[in-house]
Design a protein around this motif. Structure first.
Motif, PDB file in Angstrom:
ATOM      1  N   LEU A 285      51.349  53.260  21.785  1.00 34.60           N
ATOM      2  CA  LEU A 285      49.982  53.753  21.550  1.00 34.60           C
ATOM      3  C   LEU A 285      49.991  55.009  20.693  1.00 34.60           C
ATOM      4  O   LEU A 285      49.094  55.207  19.860  1.00 34.60           O
ATOM      5  N   ALA A 286      51.002  55.851  20.884  1.00 29.34           N
ATOM      6  CA  ALA A 286      51.106  57.056  20.052  1.00 29.34           C
ATOM      7  C   ALA A 286      51.328  56.671  18.591  1.00 29.34           C
ATOM      8  O   ALA A 286      50.721  57.259  17.680  1.00 29.34           O
ATOM      9  N   ASP A 287      52.178  55.667  18.362  1.00 28.69           N
ATOM     10  CA  ASP A 287      52.398  55.189  16.994  1.00 28.69           C
ATOM     11  C   ASP A 287      51.128  54.582  16.421  1.00 28.69           C
ATOM     12  O   ASP A 287      50.810  54.777  15.233  1.00 28.69           O
ATOM     13  N   ALA A 288      50.408  53.821  17.270  1.00 27.62           N
ATOM     14  CA  ALA A 288      49.169  53.198  16.802  1.00 27.62           C
ATOM     15  C   ALA A 288      48.128  54.253  16.434  1.00 27.62           C
ATOM     16  O   ALA A 288      47.429  54.129  15.424  1.00 27.62           O
ATOM     17  N   ARG A 289      48.020  55.307  17.281  1.00 31.08           N
ATOM     18  CA  ARG A 289      47.066  56.376  16.974  1.00 31.08           C
ATOM     19  C   ARG A 289      47.465  57.099  15.687  1.00 31.08           C
ATOM     20  O   ARG A 289      46.607  57.473  14.880  1.00 31.08           O
ATOM     21  N   LEU A 290      48.760  57.289  15.486  1.00 29.54           N
ATOM     22  CA  LEU A 290      49.231  57.935  14.269  1.00 29.54           C
ATOM     23  C   LEU A 290      48.907  57.090  13.045  1.00 29.54           C
ATOM     24  O   LEU A 290      48.476  57.616  12.000  1.00 29.54           O
ATOM     25  N   ASN A 291      49.094  55.777  13.170  1.00 31.09           N
ATOM     26  CA  ASN A 291      48.761  54.882  12.058  1.00 31.09           C
ATOM     27  C   ASN A 291      47.271  54.920  11.745  1.00 31.09           C
ATOM     28  O   ASN A 291      46.861  54.892  10.579  1.00 31.09           O
ATOM     29  N   THR A 292      46.453  54.970  12.788  1.00 25.52           N
ATOM     30  CA  THR A 292      45.004  55.044  12.582  1.00 25.52           C
ATOM     31  C   THR A 292      44.623  56.330  11.858  1.00 25.52           C
ATOM     32  O   THR A 292      43.799  56.338  10.936  1.00 25.52           O
ATOM     33  N   ILE A 293      45.233  57.425  12.286  1.00 26.88           N
ATOM     34  CA  ILE A 293      44.960  58.698  11.631  1.00 26.88           C
ATOM     35  C   ILE A 293      45.398  58.678  10.170  1.00 26.88           C
ATOM     36  O   ILE A 293      44.687  59.163   9.271  1.00 26.88           O
ATOM     37  N   MET A 294      46.565  58.094   9.900  1.00 24.32           N
ATOM     38  CA  MET A 294      47.056  58.020   8.530  1.00 24.32           C
ATOM     39  C   MET A 294      46.136  57.161   7.665  1.00 24.32           C
ATOM     40  O   MET A 294      45.893  57.473   6.493  1.00 24.32           O
TER      41      MET A 294
END
Length: 329
Positions: free
Chosen positions: A261-270
């Motif tokens: 989920l942390a990776d997914a949130r980071l991808n969304t932010i990017m």
């Protein structure tokens, strides 16, 4: 003479006759067939334990294991007695820290010696179980060992249930749509603490299968009426072991899901940052082009300014709509 940290009990023909009798009288009762003696030692010093070991012919290796720290749970048969070693567990719900203390027992034909070190271990709860089951007391010292092990296993179940509840509570924070920094930090710390507690619990719960298996399968002098009780306790230990294994999978899943989920949130932010950068690049490019120091179509004319503005607005709106459709914004 009263010795600190020593408690005694005497049953005669299954009936409680004396309690906290003098330590020196122990040898007078253990040799009588109709007597059953319990000696409880809390943090015994070497002199008391060695003296008792010599009087009751306890094996030196078993005595050493009883006072050693971090011994593995086990059951060992000797010529004159059976030695048991297990752990009592207690979970601190505030910090998820697991407390554990070794509880050992020497099971003789007409006596049982229990040894524990921590004050928080409630030996009185074990005594109450003995009082409530006076019929089984007639079967001898194995009954005392059964209730002691049963109390420890019940404590294991309480800890596992608490860990299960704590892990389930993490899911509410784990799948929060917009967790703040404090929630993320709490989740990571709580997950690590629960994982550590589970590893510690697993180290003392899984070997209990061997302890009960030794008592049930390899004890040739086990009273037959008592054997079903030990077999039922063995089933409880198996269930606790399986539950512990499932919790290990659950906490690993929470840990891995949190990373995903942390990776997914980071991808969304990017994606959002990239999208806005693309949108901002349009007016930058247009104004940069129209800011050249050379004549261009519409140079110095009102319609030229209107055209550049229309190009910027049109392209910005188009990119915004496109990114919205792709759920990048």
């Amino acid at each position: 003479m009263t010795i600190t940290g020593v408690r005694t009990r005497l049953w005669r023909s299954g009936v409680l006759e004396k309690e906290d009798f003098p330590f020196a009288d122990i040898s007078d009762y253990v040799c009588q067939d109709d007597c059953l003696v319990w000696i409880g030692l809390r943090s015994p010093d070497a002199e008391v334990l060695n003296g008792l070991a010599e009087e009751l012919s306890l094996d030196p290796l078993a005595v050493e294991d009883a006072i050693a720290h971090r011994e593995r749970p086990k059951a060992s048969h000797y010529d004159s007695h059976t030695f048991l070693s297990a752990y009592a567990l207690e979970l601190d719900h505030e910090t998820s820290e697991l407390k554990q203390t070794q509880v050992s027992a020497f099971v003789l034909p007409h006596a049982m010696v229990s040894v524990h070190t921590e004050d928080w271990f409630d030996i009185d709860a074990v005594l109450r179980r003995w009082d409530q089951d006076s019929e089984l007391i007639k079967l001898g010292s194995k009954t005392l060992a059964y209730h002691l092990l049963d109390y420890l296993v019940d404590g294991h179940f309480d800890v596992i249930q608490s860990l299960d509840d704590e892990i389930e509570a993490l899911e509410d924070v784990l799948f929060d749509d917009s967790p703040n920094a404090a929630q993320k930090n709490h989740l990571q710390r709580r997950t690590f603490a629960l994982r550590k507690a589970l590893v510690q619990a697993r180290r003392v719960i899984l070997p209990m299968r061997e302890v009960l298996n030794t008592m049930v399968r390899r004890d040739s002098v086990m009273p037959e009426p008592l054997r079903p009780y030990f077999e039922d306790l063995y089933d409880h230990v198996l269930r606790a072991s399986e539950w512990t294994e499932s919790l290990r999978d659950m906490i690993s899943s929470v840990f891995e899901t949190n990373l995903s989920l942390a990776d997914a949130r980071l991808n969304t932010i990017m994606k959002k940052l990239t999208s806005w950068a693309a949108i901002i690049a349009i007016p930058t490019a247009v104004t940069g082009f129209y800011g050249q120091n050379v004549p261009y179509p519409g140079f110095g004319q009102h319609w030229g300014f209107a055209t550049s503005s229309a190009i910027m607005v049109g392209l910005v709106v188009s990119l915004y709509v496109l990114f919205k459709k792709k759920e990048w914004l």
